[in-house]
Design an enzyme around this catalytic site. Sequence first.
Site, PDB file in Angstrom:
ATOM      1  N   GLU A  25      99.586  62.408 -52.136  1.00 32.25           N
ATOM      2  CA  GLU A  25      99.279  61.020 -51.757  1.00 32.25           C
ATOM      3  C   GLU A  25      99.208  59.684 -53.420  1.00 32.25           C
ATOM      4  O   GLU A  25      98.885  58.767 -52.247  1.00 32.25           O
ATOM      5  CB  GLU A  25      97.800  61.472 -51.823  1.00 32.25           C
ATOM      6  CG  GLU A  25      97.217  62.610 -50.489  1.00 32.25           C
ATOM      7  CD  GLU A  25      98.266  63.525 -50.375  1.00 32.25           C
ATOM      8  OE1 GLU A  25      98.141  64.226 -50.241  1.00 32.25           O
ATOM      9  OE2 GLU A  25      97.795  64.050 -51.702  1.00 32.25           O
ATOM     10  N   VAL A  69      99.073  67.255 -61.070  1.00 37.97           N
ATOM     11  CA  VAL A  69     100.054  67.820 -61.812  1.00 37.97           C
ATOM     12  C   VAL A  69     100.303  68.934 -60.449  1.00 37.97           C
ATOM     13  O   VAL A  69      99.819  69.024 -59.481  1.00 37.97           O
ATOM     14  CB  VAL A  69      99.408  68.954 -62.339  1.00 37.97           C
ATOM     15  CG1 VAL A  69      98.022  69.617 -61.788  1.00 37.97           C
ATOM     16  CG2 VAL A  69      99.740  70.017 -63.342  1.00 37.97           C
ATOM     17  N   VAL A  70     101.829  69.275 -60.536  1.00 39.95           N
ATOM     18  CA  VAL A  70     102.500  69.789 -59.462  1.00 39.95           C
ATOM     19  C   VAL A  70     102.913  71.374 -60.088  1.00 39.95           C
ATOM     20  O   VAL A  70     103.577  71.103 -61.482  1.00 39.95           O
ATOM     21  CB  VAL A  70     104.037  69.553 -58.713  1.00 39.95           C
ATOM     22  CG1 VAL A  70     104.212  70.122 -57.847  1.00 39.95           C
ATOM     23  CG2 VAL A  70     103.363  67.943 -58.497  1.00 39.95           C
ATOM     24  N   ILE A  71     102.768  72.334 -59.867  1.00 37.68           N
ATOM     25  CA  ILE A  71     103.032  73.645 -60.577  1.00 37.68           C
ATOM     26  C   ILE A  71     103.783  74.409 -60.419  1.00 37.68           C
ATOM     27  O   ILE A  71     103.179  74.571 -58.598  1.00 37.68           O
ATOM     28  CB  ILE A  71     101.624  74.818 -61.549  1.00 37.68           C
ATOM     29  CG1 ILE A  71     100.596  73.345 -62.053  1.00 37.68           C
ATOM     30  CG2 ILE A  71     101.590  75.685 -61.577  1.00 37.68           C
ATOM     31  CD1 ILE A  71      99.650  74.017 -62.600  1.00 37.68           C
ATOM     32  N   ASP A  95     106.410  80.212 -55.508  1.00 36.25           N
ATOM     33  CA  ASP A  95     106.830  80.803 -54.963  1.00 36.25           C
ATOM     34  C   ASP A  95     108.079  80.441 -53.598  1.00 36.25           C
ATOM     35  O   ASP A  95     108.856  81.491 -53.040  1.00 36.25           O
ATOM     36  CB  ASP A  95     106.475  82.164 -54.781  1.00 36.25           C
ATOM     37  CG  ASP A  95     106.221  82.413 -55.335  1.00 36.25           C
ATOM     38  OD1 ASP A  95     106.409  83.051 -56.658  1.00 36.25           O
ATOM     39  OD2 ASP A  95     105.155  83.420 -54.979  1.00 36.25           O
ATOM     40  N   HIS A  99     108.661  73.975 -51.806  1.00 29.74           N
ATOM     41  CA  HIS A  99     107.543  73.046 -51.776  1.00 29.74           C
ATOM     42  C   HIS A  99     107.395  72.345 -53.532  1.00 29.74           C
ATOM     43  O   HIS A  99     106.715  70.933 -53.205  1.00 29.74           O
ATOM     44  CB  HIS A  99     106.365  73.678 -51.819  1.00 29.74           C
ATOM     45  CG  HIS A  99     104.771  72.578 -51.754  1.00 29.74           C
ATOM     46  ND1 HIS A  99     105.175  72.002 -50.712  1.00 29.74           N
ATOM     47  CD2 HIS A  99     104.244  72.499 -52.003  1.00 29.74           C
ATOM     48  CE1 HIS A  99     103.905  70.629 -50.790  1.00 29.74           C
ATOM     49  NE2 HIS A  99     103.025  71.172 -51.667  1.00 29.74           N
ATOM     50  N   ARG A 143     100.080  70.042 -71.754  1.00 29.37           N
ATOM     51  CA  ARG A 143     100.603  68.621 -71.918  1.00 29.37           C
ATOM     52  C   ARG A 143      99.187  67.431 -71.539  1.00 29.37           C
ATOM     53  O   ARG A 143      99.809  66.158 -71.584  1.00 29.37           O
ATOM     54  CB  ARG A 143     101.252  68.434 -71.402  1.00 29.37           C
ATOM     55  CG  ARG A 143     102.824  69.189 -71.539  1.00 29.37           C
ATOM     56  CD  ARG A 143     104.054  69.248 -70.558  1.00 29.37           C
ATOM     57  NE  ARG A 143     104.330  70.094 -70.957  1.00 29.37           N
ATOM     58  CZ  ARG A 143     105.474  71.477 -71.354  1.00 29.37           C
ATOM     59  NH1 ARG A 143     104.032  71.875 -71.387  1.00 29.37           N
ATOM     60  NH2 ARG A 143     106.270  71.664 -72.471  1.00 29.37           N
TER      61      ARG A 143
END
Length: 160
Positions: free
Chosen positions: A61, A81-83, A86, A89, A128
């Site tokens: 978004e 943040v994008v972690i 599996d 995505h 970070r």
Amino acid sequence: MSGGAGIPEVPGIDASGLRLGIVASTWHSRICDALLAGARKVAADSGIDGPTVVRVLGAIEIPVVVQELARHHDAVVALGVVIRGDTPHFDYVCNSVTQGLTRIALDTSTPVGNGVLTTNTEKQALDRAGLPTSAEDKGAQAAAAALTTALTLLNLRSRI
């Protein structure tokens, strides 16, 4: 190579008079709240008392809100943040957000500081996030990058 190698010193910035927008996601709230605190500190230290802060749910978004802020601000900071999980995505979200932020900066000629962390683990993101135990503060770095670029553009435009 160790994390944070080659990071430049955040310069003293006089950005008083600039309009700064900050978009921060709420997913992984501890990390995003810390990123936002770092960006706010750089803004305050640079003479910006009241940046426009908008919270969104997730990273996907962020670009549309950054785009709106870029129309009315001198610089915008994107924080989230994008972690990696599996599934693919992670790749779709990271690519979409990064490409969207770059396109917005180029289309609007408004600097966008990209403080959206894309990490393999939560530990990497925490390292970070600008927390007391973190090695880096990507929120502060993104704000400094956006503000110094805005000042550079103002200087260039005054000479053209």
